[in-house]
Design a protein around this motif. Structure first.
Motif, mmCIF file in Angstrom:
data_model
loop_
_atom_site.group_PDB
_atom_site.id
_atom_site.type_symbol
_atom_site.label_atom_id
_atom_site.label_comp_id
_atom_site.label_asym_id
_atom_site.label_seq_id
_atom_site.Cartn_x
_atom_site.Cartn_y
_atom_site.Cartn_z
ATOM 1 N N GLY A 222 -1.968 10.859 -5.115
ATOM 2 C CA GLY A 222 -0.719 11.231 -5.748
ATOM 3 C C GLY A 222 -0.886 11.542 -7.217
ATOM 4 O O GLY A 222 -1.996 11.757 -7.723
ATOM 5 N N ALA A 223 0.220 11.540 -7.942
ATOM 6 C CA ALA A 223 0.194 11.798 -9.381
ATOM 7 C C ALA A 223 -0.354 10.578 -10.117
ATOM 8 O O ALA A 223 -0.194 9.439 -9.669
ATOM 9 C CB ALA A 223 1.610 12.117 -9.871
ATOM 10 N N ASN A 224 -1.002 10.837 -11.272
ATOM 11 C CA ASN A 224 -1.477 9.720 -12.077
ATOM 12 C C ASN A 224 -0.304 8.914 -12.604
ATOM 13 O O ASN A 224 0.715 9.477 -13.019
ATOM 14 C CB ASN A 224 -2.297 10.220 -13.263
ATOM 15 N N THR B 287 0.836 -1.191 0.000
ATOM 16 C CA THR B 287 0.000 0.000 0.000
ATOM 17 C C THR B 287 0.875 1.248 0.000
ATOM 18 O O THR B 287 1.982 1.242 0.550
ATOM 19 C CB THR B 287 -0.952 0.001 1.218
ATOM 20 N N ALA B 288 0.388 2.303 -0.654
ATOM 21 C CA ALA B 288 1.079 3.597 -0.733
ATOM 22 C C ALA B 288 2.438 3.498 -1.415
ATOM 23 O O ALA B 288 3.393 4.187 -1.036
ATOM 24 C CB ALA B 288 1.226 4.224 0.646
ATOM 25 N N LEU B 289 2.560 2.657 -2.437
ATOM 26 C CA LEU B 289 3.757 2.630 -3.272
ATOM 27 C C LEU B 289 3.932 3.994 -3.935
ATOM 28 O O LEU B 289 2.966 4.584 -4.417
ATOM 29 C CB LEU B 289 3.630 1.544 -4.339
ATOM 30 N N THR B 290 5.172 4.503 -3.981
ATOM 31 C CA THR B 290 5.354 5.871 -4.470
ATOM 32 C C THR B 290 6.072 5.990 -5.816
ATOM 33 O O THR B 290 6.059 7.074 -6.404
ATOM 34 C CB THR B 290 6.131 6.721 -3.445
ATOM 35 N N GLN B 291 6.689 4.910 -6.329
ATOM 36 C CA GLN B 291 7.394 5.128 -7.597
ATOM 37 C C GLN B 291 7.404 3.912 -8.521
ATOM 38 O O GLN B 291 6.844 3.977 -9.608
ATOM 39 C CB GLN B 291 8.823 5.621 -7.349
ATOM 40 N N ALA C 254 7.529 6.762 -13.320
ATOM 41 C CA ALA C 254 6.923 5.786 -12.425
ATOM 42 C C ALA C 254 6.344 4.639 -13.243
ATOM 43 O O ALA C 254 5.993 4.795 -14.415
ATOM 44 C CB ALA C 254 5.827 6.449 -11.594
ATOM 45 N N GLY C 255 6.223 3.489 -12.630
ATOM 46 C CA GLY C 255 5.640 2.371 -13.349
ATOM 47 C C GLY C 255 5.607 1.107 -12.525
ATOM 48 O O GLY C 255 6.372 0.938 -11.571
ATOM 49 N N SER D 101 -1.803 -0.843 -3.787
ATOM 50 C CA SER D 101 -2.327 0.502 -3.992
ATOM 51 C C SER D 101 -1.145 1.446 -4.106
ATOM 52 O O SER D 101 -0.069 1.162 -3.592
ATOM 53 C CB SER D 101 -3.234 0.915 -2.824
ATOM 54 N N PHE D 102 -1.333 2.564 -4.804
ATOM 55 C CA PHE D 102 -0.187 3.451 -4.990
ATOM 56 C C PHE D 102 -0.605 4.913 -4.973
ATOM 57 O O PHE D 102 -1.720 5.284 -5.326
ATOM 58 C CB PHE D 102 0.585 3.123 -6.273
ATOM 59 N N THR D 103 0.332 5.730 -4.514
ATOM 60 C CA THR D 103 0.208 7.188 -4.521
ATOM 61 C C THR D 103 1.497 7.728 -5.127
ATOM 62 O O THR D 103 2.417 8.116 -4.410
ATOM 63 C CB THR D 103 0.006 7.743 -3.095
ATOM 64 N N MET D 104 1.589 7.722 -6.442
ATOM 65 C CA MET D 104 2.842 8.033 -7.118
ATOM 66 C C MET D 104 3.318 9.442 -6.791
ATOM 67 O O MET D 104 2.548 10.389 -6.782
ATOM 68 C CB MET D 104 2.670 7.874 -8.631
ATOM 69 N N SER D 105 4.612 9.556 -6.514
ATOM 70 C CA SER D 105 5.204 10.850 -6.175
ATOM 71 C C SER D 105 5.595 11.630 -7.418
ATOM 72 O O SER D 105 5.862 12.829 -7.347
ATOM 73 C CB SER D 105 6.441 10.636 -5.292
ATOM 74 N N VAL D 106 5.667 10.948 -8.570
ATOM 75 C CA VAL D 106 6.047 11.602 -9.826
ATOM 76 C C VAL D 106 5.093 11.155 -10.923
ATOM 77 O O VAL D 106 4.510 10.069 -10.868
ATOM 78 C CB VAL D 106 7.496 11.262 -10.220
#
Length: 413
Positions: A382-384, A321-325, A353-354, A344-349
């Motif tokens: 986060g970012a899409n 959960t809350a993967l960022t990159q 990201a991928g 689940s993810f909340t991309m920081s960029v």
């Protein structure tokens, strides 16, 4: 306790250490200077009944000329210790330095022995169990645990400099030299630490402990994240990574996972991750193949008396959960788990990201088995994720309730 002063090296060769009647503090390595203490445990050594385990607490920033301490455990057993090994607060090191933790062909477990009989840990007049305030833990709705049910965790790494990697297991070793983590609440736990895990077998990590309410009519959830092979919970965002295995073929039996991958059996969750920058899980075997391990959606919680473990078994293989990159989740064999892979993810960029989820084999061949979801992804903030940033390809999914489910991923899939 045993206190190893800098720059000494304590070698335990074919030794046995244990507490006579209670838990003892453990073995502390001095680290408050440029020359650090070290320990080597080898050749059939057994250490029992430690509360703090083999531990080091760093507060000293080291330069390039520093003598870095190490912990080496080979062909040995850490049994019935509240914590087996722990590393806390290792600060930033100058370029060119590294931290050494070696654990090879060793067992971290809770098992009855001649010097520490029974399956519960020895009691203590000084220390307390992490969950000893669970209502109903001992004999009633408000009583506490009066003893330690079993070992809390095998290895704990907390607030380690992001310049360093904590490595557990030998990815280049022989396939018959894996480490075993068994009969523990958690196998390996990292909090704000880079972790690399290879060549390990996680067995019989059951949880969560739960308790009946005062009327004895319901089972109420206890603490989260007990009964997990690898836990990585980070409070510092977008910094730390976890790598679990590097194998690029799905191991359909546990022995094929070693030495580059890991195997998991009779556990609640295989891997549980929160707030990780980069996650790599490759070539692991998650296999629940006997009737008593199978998770059914109708009767998931065994019943038993107070002061016992109520637990789910084979609940989730890989949970993030809350993967960022970035993440690569591939070449894993997952059999008879209620949930296969979820992130689940909340991309920081928004660029770079991928996530790649590929070449996994997820199946439920057992007649009593039940898999609610094989693969699931969910963008929760986060970012899409970039266009085509979520790749789900060449997975084999058989006899499950729901195959692939993705939520709130515009143009990403």
């Amino acid at each position: 306790r045993l206190y190893v002063k800098s720059p000494a090296v304590l070698t335990l060769d074919n030794c046995k250490l244990f507490g006579c009647t209670e838990l003892w503090e453990g073995i502390k390595l001095e680290t408050n200077g440029p020359k650090q203490a070290s320990i080597e445990v080898k050749n059939g050594t057994t250490i029992e009944d430690m509360y703090g385990g083999i531990y080091r607490v760093d507060t000293y920033t080291l330069g390039t000329s520093a003598q870095i301490g190490y912990i080496k455990i080979t062909d040995s057993k850490l049994n019935k210790n509240y914590v087996g090994v722990q590393m806390n607060g290792i600060p930033s090191y100058s370029t060119g330095t590294s931290y050494s933790l070696t654990v090879k062909n060793s067992t971290l477990t809770t098992a009855s022995s001649t010097t520490s009989p029974g399956w519960a840990l020895k009691g203590s007049s000084t220390y307390t169990y992490a969950y000893n305030q669970i209502p109903g833990g001992a004999s009633g709705s408000t009583a506490s645990y009066t003893a330690f049910p079993r070992s809390y965790m095998g290895i704990y790494a907390n607030n380690i400099s992001p310049q360093l990697n904590i490595i557990v297991g030998d990815s280049a070793g022989a396939s018959n030299t894996y480490n075993t983590f068994s009969n523990l609440d958690m196998g390996i736990c990292a909090n704000n630490a880079n972790l690399r895990v290879h060549n390990n077998y996680f067995y019989n990590l059951k949880g969560s402990p739960k308790y009946a309410d005062v009327l004895g009519m319901a089972v109420v959830a206890g603490p989260d994240e007990i009964g997990v092979g690898i836990v990585a919970q980070h409070t510092v965002a977008n910094t730390y990574s976890l790598q679990v295995g590097t194998k690029t073929t799905a191991p359909v039996i546990a022995s094929l996972a070693y030495p580059k991958g890991n195997a998991y059996k009779t556990i609640y969750k295989g891997i549980s991750v929160k707030n990780c920058k980069t996650l790599i899980v490759k070539g692991n075997n998650f296999d629940a193949d006997t009737t008593d391990e199978i998770f059914t959606d109708y009767n998931p919680i065994p019943t038993s008396a107070n002061n016992s473990y109520y637990y789910y078994k084979a609940h989730t293989a890989i949970y993030s959960t809350a993967l960022t990159q970035n993440a690569t989740l591939g070449w894993n064999f997952i059999k008879n788990y209620r949930n296969g892979i979820y992130s689940s993810f909340t991309m920081s960029v928004s660029t770079g990201a991928g996530i790649a989820c590929k070449n996994n084999n997820i199946q439920v061949p057992h007649a009593l088995g039940y898999c609610k979801l094989a693969i699931g992804f969910d963008q929760i903030g986060g970012a899409n994720i970039p266009a085509n940033g979520l790749e789900i390809t060449t997975n084999s999914i058989q006899k499950v309730y729901c195959g692939i489910q993705c939520k709130a991923i515009p143009a990403g899939l």
